[in-house]
Design an enzyme around this catalytic site. Structure first.
Site, short mmCIF file in Angstrom:
data_model
loop_
_atom_site.label_atom_id
_atom_site.label_comp_id
_atom_site.label_asym_id
_atom_site.label_seq_id
_atom_site.Cartn_x
_atom_site.Cartn_y
_atom_site.Cartn_z
N ARG A 67 4.87 -13.33 9.58
CA ARG A 67 5.54 -12.06 9.30
C ARG A 67 6.82 -11.96 10.11
NH1 ARG A 67 1.70 -8.25 8.84
NH2 ARG A 67 3.04 -6.47 9.14
N LYS B 133 4.09 0.91 9.37
CA LYS B 133 4.27 2.16 8.65
C LYS B 133 3.65 3.31 9.42
CE LYS B 133 3.02 0.17 4.82
NZ LYS B 133 2.51 -0.10 3.46
N GLU C 55 0.88 -1.16 0.00
CA GLU C 55 0.00 0.00 0.00
C GLU C 55 0.93 1.22 0.00
OE1 GLU C 55 -3.57 1.73 2.80
OE2 GLU C 55 -2.85 -0.28 3.18
P1 ATP Z 1 2.56 -2.18 7.93
O1 ATP Z 1 1.62 -2.66 8.99
O2 ATP Z 1 3.96 -2.10 8.36
O3 ATP Z 1 2.08 -0.92 7.29
P2 ATP Z 1 1.41 -3.70 5.85
O4 ATP Z 1 1.28 -5.16 5.86
O5 ATP Z 1 0.20 -2.89 6.07
O6 ATP Z 1 2.56 -3.32 6.83
P3 ATP Z 1 1.59 -3.42 3.05
O7 ATP Z 1 2.12 -2.29 2.24
O8 ATP Z 1 0.14 -3.69 3.00
O9 ATP Z 1 2.06 -3.19 4.53
O10 ATP Z 1 2.42 -4.74 2.76
C1 ATP Z 1 2.90 -5.15 1.52
C2 ATP Z 1 3.31 -6.60 1.65
O11 ATP Z 1 4.37 -6.75 2.59
C3 ATP Z 1 2.16 -7.46 2.14
O12 ATP Z 1 2.07 -8.61 1.33
C4 ATP Z 1 2.53 -7.79 3.56
O13 ATP Z 1 2.06 -9.03 3.93
C5 ATP Z 1 4.06 -7.76 3.52
N1 ATP Z 1 4.61 -7.44 4.84
C6 ATP Z 1 4.40 -6.33 5.56
N2 ATP Z 1 5.03 -6.40 6.76
C7 ATP Z 1 5.66 -7.60 6.79
C8 ATP Z 1 6.48 -8.28 7.75
N3 ATP Z 1 6.77 -7.74 8.94
N4 ATP Z 1 6.96 -9.50 7.44
C9 ATP Z 1 6.68 -10.05 6.24
N5 ATP Z 1 5.93 -9.48 5.30
C10 ATP Z 1 5.40 -8.27 5.56
MG MG Z 2 -1.42 -2.48 4.97
#
Ligand code: ATP
Ligand code: MG
Length: 548
Positions: free
Chosen positions: A261, A271, A35
């Site tokens: 994760r 983020k 995102e």
């Molecule tokens: P955050 O909560 O840090 O904003 P998010 O999952 O909302 O993380 P996205 O931009 O939606 O962030 O994630 C893009 C991809 O990265 C998704 O497929 C997500 O599963 C993966 N991802 C995010 N954080 C992790 C993590 N800590 N370990 C492994 N994969 C991750």
């Molecule tokens: Mg997200």
């Protein structure tokens, strides 16, 4: 490519092997779906290595798809940073796509479900929907709007799209099973109303698809075979499959696979949290060297190889766990030790005067650049009567087993001579002014001298030509306090002045060195200039961390 870079097998690859063997898919196509609402962090690096690395391993493809189904303003800064970070990590996407590009198809999919009697417009409020949903132990209650006719639903959904209703007034829900043991299957909301301008589609839409409905469709449209996501989505998989099965538009359908994760000790990886640190000015931007963002790690001096190696070593698990941040340090040390050149840099300097060395003489001493890499050659370092040595290399009253400089002791000055400390000269306040030493001309490095041995070897710089440099040492931004709470560390950066051999004047932003016996450092990409040399400590030379 080092051994440890060839992708290890894992349970995801086992699934893929099965799928290829059974003929379910003939190629491997993955996607990385961020995102664009912040910079990528080390957790995303894990997902990038897994998605792009898996495609690479099978000779397949991987898309970069922005998950922009929420109508928020686009921030080109985030989009640019995401692309820069993926490229820097060493990966190439097949296509760069936007989930919002599929809104028409998603709308069509919603209509199809309504026509099949598999979706209905519901007037319950968000609170009521929650109330009706039931709990893990109790089944939910059916919405009173569940049995609206197909025609009525089509009309209402059309009106939702036309902007006739306010945000939250109506939603479109899948008609599945309010008694399902899986709460995600209890008539989940698949479209909501949001009167907001979307960066890509402008004001064309005021209804937006929910993630669980949108994601399988995005994957299917792109021909993704394996949709790899984190463990929170395991319970959503039945819904992912339901959407695709009920539509029946695609064959083969993508397969969702979940993994745990990445969590790292003393590191917060959300983020939203990281953005707050930036907005509140607690850090100096998204690329502050203490940030767990890829931009921060890059500025701090970590290499793409070390991050890929880290992601490879931690492997892919099905159970959540926390990885020791020291493993990443181990990986970068392993990577840098045979890559970078060494430089002599002295911290907390003590002046040494070699009383029997000619006043106006300077010798150029040859120093190897990297002990493991002869091909990195050598450099000349000036040596003269007045030198600087490290504060920790002298003790007026030595402790047991201290083999460095102390009154009466002889040590090797690396790459130069054997030197004996004779006298400590003090300032009026009792602090050390300088050490008076003598050298033995017979013992010049490289002369083959074998007369006697000394136990300690220390490094030094020539006092006259030494270059003052600013060094910034880092610790994690967060720490665990005595109550086990994660709190901000007060001393996450310590800035000091050190004194370097003259060649360090030529260090360019982004260049990495080993500061002999101190650690690995990088010339800061923003602050290191022609006139002011600023270095970030990437990592110290050793830690107590033992790799299993
Ligand atoms: P955050 O909560 O840090 O904003 P998010 O999952 O909302 O993380 P996205 O931009 O939606 O962030 O994630 C893009 C991809 O990265 C998704 O497929 C997500 O599963 C993966 N991802 C995010 N954080 C992790 C993590 N800590 N370990 C492994 N994969 C991750
Ligand atoms: Mg997200």
């Amino acid at each position: 490519m080092a051994d440890n870079e060839t992708t290890k097998s894992n349970f995801i690859h086992n699934f893929i092997d099965e799928d290829l063997a059974s003929g379910r898919y003939t190629e491997v196509y993955t996607r990385f779906p961020p995102e664009p609402n912040g910079y990528l962090h080390i957790g995303h690096a894990k997902s990038i290595c897994l998605n792009f690395g898996t495609a690479q391993k099978y000779g397949g493809r991987c898309n970069l798809r922005y998950d922009d189904t929420n109508p928020v303003k686009e921030d080109t800064e985030y989009v640019d940073s995401i692309e820069e970070d993926i490229r820097w990590l060493g990966f190439k996407w097949d296509k760069q796509l936007w989930a919002s590009g599929y809104f028409d198809k998603m709308y069509e999919a919603a209509i199809s479900l309504i026509e099949q009697g598999k979706a209905f417009v519901c007037d319950l409020t968000a609170d009521e929907i929650r109330e009706y949903r039931g709990t893990l132990t109790e089944p939910g209650k059916e919405s009173p709007y569940r049995n609206r006719s197909v025609e009525e639903n089509l009309t209402l959904f059309q009106e939702m799209k036309e902007g006739k209703y306010k945000d939250g007034e109506k939603v479109l829900r899948a008609k599945i099973d309010m008694a399902s043991p899986n709460i995600n299957m209890r008539d989940p909301v698949i479209y909501r109303i949001a009167h907001a301008t979307h960066h890509n589609t402008g004001d064309k839409w005021c209804i937006y698809p929910m993630y669980d409905f949108a994601h399988p469709i995005e994957d299917a449209i792109e021909g993704i075979t394996h949709s790899i996501c984190t463990l929170e989505f395991e319970d959503h998989r039945p819904l992912y499959d339901w959407v695709l099965n009920e539509l029946g538009w695609w064959d083969p359908q993508p397969r969702q696979i979940e993994f745990a994760r990445l969590n790292v000790t003393d590191t917060v990886m959300s983020k939203r949290f990281l953005k707050k640190m930036v907005d509140d000015g607690i850090v100096d931007g998204w690329d502050d060297p203490r940030m767990p963002t890829i931009a921060g790690l890059r500025r701090r001096g970590y290499t793409p190889e070390s991050i890929r190696d880290f992601c490879e070593r931690i492997g892919v698990a099905k159970a959540n766990s926390t990885v020791d941040a020291a493993l990443l340090d181990y990986c970068v040390r392993e990577d840098l030790k045979s890559k970078v050149e060494s430089r002599n840099v002295v911290f907390d300097p003590i002046k040494v005067v070699i009383t029997n060395y000619p006043e106006d003489m300077t010798e150029e001493m040859e120093m190897e650049n990297n002990r493991e890499r002869e091909d990195l050659g050598s450099r000349m370092v000036p040596f003269s009567r007045e030198l600087l040595v490290d504060g920790e290399d002298f003790m007026e009253v030595p402790v047991k087993k201290y083999f460095r400089l102390f009154p009466g002791n002889e040590v090797r000055f690396k790459g130069a001579y054997f030197i004996t400390c004779n006298e400590v000269i003090k300032n009026e306040d009792g602090s050390i002014k300088e050490l008076h030493c003598t050298y033995d001309p017979e013992t010049r490095s490289g002369s083959g001298f074998e007369g006697r041995k000394v136990k300690g070897t220390i490094h030094w710089v020539d006092a006259k030509t030494a270059v003052p440099v600013t060094v910034r040492d880092y610790k994690s931004l967060m720490m665990t306090d005595e109550n086990g709470e994660s709190v901000q560390r007060p001393d996450s950066v310590v800035t000091r002045t050190a004194y370097a051999e003259p060649l360090v004047k030529e260090a360019k932003p982004g260049e990495r060195y080993q500061f002999f016996r101190h650690g690995y450092y990088i010339a800061d990409s923003k602050l290191c200039t022609e006139d002011e040399k600023v270095f970030n400590r990437i990592v110290d030379l050793k830690s107590s961390f033992k790799i299993k």
